[in-house]
Design a protein around this motif. Sequence first.
Motif, short mmCIF file in Angstrom:
data_model
loop_
_atom_site.label_atom_id
_atom_site.label_comp_id
_atom_site.label_asym_id
_atom_site.label_seq_id
_atom_site.Cartn_x
_atom_site.Cartn_y
_atom_site.Cartn_z
N LEU A 130 1.91 9.57 -9.82
CA LEU A 130 0.68 9.12 -9.27
C LEU A 130 -0.61 9.97 -9.56
N LEU A 165 -4.27 4.29 -0.76
CA LEU A 165 -3.92 3.99 -2.00
C LEU A 165 -4.39 2.57 -2.36
N ASP A 166 -3.90 1.67 -1.56
CA ASP A 166 -4.22 0.12 -1.87
C ASP A 166 -5.69 0.01 -1.97
N HIS A 167 -6.46 0.58 -0.88
CA HIS A 167 -7.96 0.49 -0.92
C HIS A 167 -8.63 1.27 -2.21
N ASN A 168 -8.10 2.15 -2.54
CA ASN A 168 -8.65 2.80 -3.81
C ASN A 168 -8.28 2.05 -4.98
N ILE A 169 -7.25 1.35 -5.20
CA ILE A 169 -7.06 0.44 -6.12
C ILE A 169 -7.76 -0.71 -6.20
N ASP A 170 -7.89 -1.28 -4.93
CA ASP A 170 -8.79 -2.67 -4.80
C ASP A 170 -10.16 -2.19 -5.20
N GLY A 172 -12.02 1.23 -5.22
CA GLY A 172 -12.39 2.31 -5.55
C GLY A 172 -12.76 3.56 -4.17
#
Length: 306
Positions: A130, A165-170, A172
């Motif tokens: 990752l 992690l999820d929010h960063n992917i969604d 930034g």
Amino acid sequence: MSDVKRAQKAGETRRRILAAALELFVQDGHGATNLHDVADKAGAAVPRTRTLSLTAGDHARQATPWPKAMSWADDIIGRRRCAPHGQAIDYVDGLTMRSRLMHSATYLHDLLVSTIFTEGLDADMDLWTLGFNATWVQGANIETVASHFSLDLSTRTPCHLSDILDHNIDDGSQWVAEVGSWIGVVPGGSDNDQFILSLTADDRQALSFSMDISGNAWFKYARDGRMVVAFDPMSPDDRVGDDPHALDHMMEGLRFELSGPEVHENYVDTDESISSALALIGRVTETDIAADWFEALHSRARPTSS
């Protein structure tokens, strides 16, 4: 059985299991202790499954084989659970027991992994694949840090590190945490020396820790516009910077250097080296890297509009 009696029985079972685990850890070491030993000593039934389902609030963690989980001090405290007879038993007194159970040399690495990776993520994914980067800054206010990381503070929302992690992917989003005089950011932006140095004007301090898919890891400490010391946690003897030995007194007792194949006892592996780097960050910031940062509720913020 009444609810009161059921609760009393569950509490008694918790105490027996916790006491048995502590005694076996001290007697045999965490690496030699397994589920059946603890269950037998506590007089409890062995779980139907040979995995621990790790939980934190409502956020499920990955299921982990028991031998590995038993090497995690945190797995038998606070928010971790195991399930005899299919019933969840919460281990209690987490804060009290933490200091007695943090014997695992890879504790902080393992805790970070279990925090970042949630159930359903590709099983082959790890921190190296990752990529992980975190930055801590002291001496700057939140507005200054947000400006350097191009974050919009008007979008700031409560957030655990386990959710970033999820929010960063969604969108930034980056995790923004404040503990004492330090501000931490994950992902920590670029680990480029110039970016880190730009954070340290006017006698500010900054720490950076990163891992990448190529197997590179770096710990960096900068102050007042200069790189004081930087090193690969697996090769600490190759320290560079204006004062390579500035943190030597804080590194006492921490093990970084990887052991060669000829070493069979007290072996130092990659995970322990990473744990040592994280422990060093805790020492420099004078914080509990686990309780104050990895497990605490902080915030996230989205990037400013381009």
